[in-house]
Enzyme design. Structure first.
Site, PDB file in Angstrom:
ATOM      1  CE  LYS A  42      -7.362  67.770  22.034  1.00 53.36           C
ATOM      2  NZ  LYS A  42      -8.287  67.635  22.795  1.00 53.36           N
ATOM      3  N   GLY A  88     -11.546  68.133  27.539  1.00 51.72           N
ATOM      4  CA  GLY A  88     -11.605  68.047  28.781  1.00 51.72           C
ATOM      5  C   GLY A  88     -12.549  66.886  29.197  1.00 51.72           C
ATOM      6  CG  LEU A 132       2.554  54.911  29.022  1.00 47.48           C
ATOM      7  CD1 LEU A 132       2.157  54.951  27.892  1.00 47.48           C
ATOM      8  CD2 LEU A 132       3.867  53.571  29.339  1.00 47.48           C
TER       9      LEU A 132
END
Length: 234
Positions: free
Chosen positions: A39, A121, A214
Site C-alpha cells: 500500500k 482513495g 463483515l
C-alpha cells in the site's frame, strides 16, 4: 519467479479496498502461494513506536505471508486523514510517479509469488498537480480489480471508473460488490444485477464475488471466487 502484481482500486474512498485486498491475500495463501502486500500511500496514520503507521496497511501486513517490514508495505505514510497529495505537500515529501516506481522496485526483492497492491482513495488519486496514482499503475501494466462500494450512486461511480481504467490501457480482471453497512443498500439486488449484466455484456468483466458486511475476524475470502488464470499475466 518475479512478483505478479494485482492492483485493488475502488469506486471511492471508504469502499472496503483493504477488506477485499486481505480477502484475496487470504485466498491465495490458502492455495499455497506466498503473497506480499503493498500500500504505497496512506494518509490518516498514527505515530506508533516512533513510526507513522496506517491501520489499513497494518491489516495488510497481518494477512500477507511474505516476510515484509511495515516500511516495505507502506513507504509513504502521512498523519492527517486528508488527500495524500495535500498531506505530502505539508511535510515537503515529493509524491510522484517516479517515487512510487522506486518504492515498487524495492518491494520486488521480496520473496513471494504474488503482490497485492492496494490503492488509496479512488482510481484517479492525485499525486501532485499533474500526476495520478493511475499513471503509475498503467505504466507498470498492472491488472486491476475494482471494488464497488454498494451504496446510492454506485452505478455512476462504477461505470465511470471502469471507463477510466480501460482508457488508461489497463485490464480489469474483475469486480467485487462490497456491502458497506449492516443493512444492504435499498434495492441492492437490482443495482447488483444491472452492474453484473452490463459489465459482463459490454466489457466482459466478471463479478468475482458479493461480499456482505463483515464482522471483525471474518474474511472476504469466503465470498470471493477466482479462476486458475485470474492472476496469470495478461
Amino acid at each position: 519467479m518475479s512478483l505478479q502484481p494485482i492492483f485493488i482500486t475502488a469506486t471511492d474512498t471508504e469502499c472496503g479496498k483493504t477488506r477485499i485486498a486481505c480477502g484475496f491475500i487470504d485466498l491465495l495463501s490458502q492455495q499455497g502461494f506466498t503473497v506480499a502486500a503493498f500500500k504505497p500511500i496512506a494518509a490518516g496514520c498514527d505515530l506508533l513506536e516512533g513510526q507513522l503507521k496506517n491501520e489499513d496497511a497494518q491489516y495488510l501486513l497481518k494477512h500477507a505471508n511474505a516476510k515484509q517490514s511495515y516500511q516495505q508495505i507502506n513507504p509513504f505514510a502521512f498523519a492527517p486523514p486528508i488527500a495524500p497529495h495535500i498531506a505530502a505537500a505539508q511535510v515537503g515529501v515529493p509524491l510522484t510517479v517516479e517515487a512510487l516506481l522506486q518504492a515498487f522496485h524495492n518491494i520486488q526483492s521480496v520473496n513471494a509469488d504474488y503482490l497485492v497492491v492496494e490503492g488509496a482513495g479512488g482510481w484517479r488519486l492525485p499525486l501532485n498537480s499533474h500526476q495520478f496514482m493511475s499513471d503509475w499503475v498503467a505504466q507498470q501494466n498492472m491488472d486491476v480489480i475494482l471494488v464497488v462500494g454498494m451504496r446510492l450512486g454506485c452505478l455512476n461511480h462504477a461505470l465511470l471508473t471502469v471507463e477510466s481504467i480501460l482508457a488508461a490501457g489497463c485490464k480489469i480482471k474483475g469486480w467485487v460488490a462490497n456491502t458497506l453497512t449492516p443493512e444492504p443498500m435499498p434495492y441492492y439486488q437490482e443495482n447488483y444485477n444491472y452492474l453484473n449484466e452490463y459489465l459482463f455484456s459490454v466489457h466482459n468483466i466478471r463479478c468475482l464475488g458479493q461480499v456482505p458486511y463483515l464482522a471483525d475476524g471474518e474474511s472476504a475470502a469466503d465470498y470471493i471466487q477466482i479462476s486458475d488464470n485470474l492472476f496469470a499475466p495478461s
